[in-house]
Design a protein around this motif. Structure first.
Motif, PDB file in Angstrom:
ATOM      1  N   ALA A  36     -20.041   9.640   9.680  1.00  0.00           N
ATOM      2  CA  ALA A  36     -20.078  10.959   8.840  1.00  0.00           C
ATOM      3  C   ALA A  36     -20.977  11.308   7.970  1.00  0.00           C
ATOM      4  N   TRP A  46      -9.168   6.510  13.015  1.00  0.00           N
ATOM      5  CA  TRP A  46     -10.480   6.784  13.488  1.00  0.00           C
ATOM      6  C   TRP A  46     -11.737   6.278  12.388  1.00  0.00           C
ATOM      7  N   SER A  47     -10.740   5.780  11.064  1.00  0.00           N
ATOM      8  CA  SER A  47     -11.439   5.640   9.288  1.00  0.00           C
ATOM      9  C   SER A  47     -12.847   4.468   9.262  1.00  0.00           C
ATOM     10  N   THR A  81     -10.900  14.571  12.194  1.00  0.00           N
ATOM     11  CA  THR A  81      -9.717  13.673  12.921  1.00  0.00           C
ATOM     12  C   THR A  81      -8.533  14.228  13.494  1.00  0.00           C
ATOM     13  N   VAL A 131     -15.169   7.096  11.361  1.00  0.00           N
ATOM     14  CA  VAL A 131     -15.341   8.298  10.430  1.00  0.00           C
ATOM     15  C   VAL A 131     -16.518   7.389   9.511  1.00  0.00           C
ATOM     16  N   HIS A 191     -13.686  15.717   7.912  1.00  0.00           N
ATOM     17  CA  HIS A 191     -15.291  14.990   6.864  1.00  0.00           C
ATOM     18  C   HIS A 191     -16.584  15.175   7.066  1.00  0.00           C
ATOM     19  N   VAL A 227     -17.415  15.319  11.111  1.00  0.00           N
ATOM     20  CA  VAL A 227     -16.592  14.016  12.263  1.00  0.00           C
ATOM     21  C   VAL A 227     -15.237  15.346  11.706  1.00  0.00           C
TER      22      VAL A 227
END
Length: 264
Positions: free
Chosen positions: A49, A41-42, A56, A45, A20, A54
């Motif tokens: 971000a 983790w959305s 994942t 993020v 990201h 970032v």
């Protein structure tokens, strides 16, 4: 937020890193726990971000990664390092949740020059002996993955009052794999001891535990924090999956820790 998905050749097969792109601050790598994937983790993020890169990862045995072991902290650390190498990340902040906390500590102990800081959320030095692992695996096989996680996660993984849709999402992620893979992963994680790796961490550390975490409860968080030489941060009203339940609170405690590590 749109991410570039990168297929990474790990030691045990392909893992997938989601890159990201963000601001110019040092990168942060977010590492999920067992029976999760990168998507948990959305919310974190989305909040981090804009300011920094970032990353994942779908670790082996999860998400779009290869379903091949071993599923221990050393193996997962290999996956994280392979992803950092593939993306050209020389140094990063590492954030792990649940067993991901043991993974990021393993990376930090192994390659201290590449770790700006470590954060462990809902993690423990060890949960060996906390449950009867083989009885749990037998229950998993008898019920099937969907039924097992549907009964287990609302009590063990989330705080009271959590949106049922959020819990359902986590259940779908956990149950998306073959029962044999899940059994091997559970057996490895629930018999692990990360004390040697934790003792080797030299990077600045942050340990966070949800008040209602039933998987790695507050006393386990306190033990990990003490081993890393820091005070435990407790998130009121949150459970084991705090990064899904309340990404705002997670990011609020994470930001100053990352900023301090940036200055090192």
């Amino acid at each position: 937020m749109t991410a570039s998905a990168v297929q990474v050749d790990g030691r045990a097969g392909t893992v997938v890193a989601y890159d990201h792109a963000g601001g110019n601050a040092p990168a942060v790598v977010l590492v999920h726990g067992i029976n999760m994937d990168a998507s948990v983790w959305s919310g974190v993020v989305e909040r981090l971000a804009p300011d920094r890169r970032v990353v994942t990862i779908d670790l082996r045995g999860h998400g779009a990664a290869a379903m091949t072991g071993p599923y221990d902290a050393d193996g997962y650390a290999d996956d994280v390092i392979a992803a950092m190498d593939a993306l050209g990340i020389d140094r990063a902040h590492l954030v792990g949740t649940s067993f991901g906390g043991a993974v990021v500590c393993t990376v930090a102990a192994r390659l201290p020059e590449r770790v700006a800081s470590v954060t462990a959320i809902g993690s423990a030095v060890s949960v060996a002996g906390a449950i009867d692992v083989e009885a749990g695996i037998a229950a998993l096989r008898a019920a099937g993955a969907r039924e097992f996680f549907g009964g287990f996660m609302p009590q063990a993984s989330f705080a009271p009052g959590t949106d049922p849709a959020l819990i359902e999402r986590a259940v779908e992620i956990a149950a998306s794999r073959d029962v044999d893979v899940i059994a091997d992963i559970v057996r490895a994680a629930f018999t692990a001891d990360a004390s040697v790796a934790v003792a080797g961490v030299r990077a600045p550390a942050l340990v966070v535990t949800g008040e209602h975490d039933m998987t790695c409860p507050v006393p386990a968080g306190e033990q990990l924090a003490s081993a890393l030489g820091v005070e435990l941060t407790v998130l009121p009203g949150r459970g084991h999956m705090a990064m899904m339940e309340d990404p705002d609170s997670v990011v609020a405690v994470l930001r100053p820790h990352l900023a301090a590590g940036d200055a090192r």
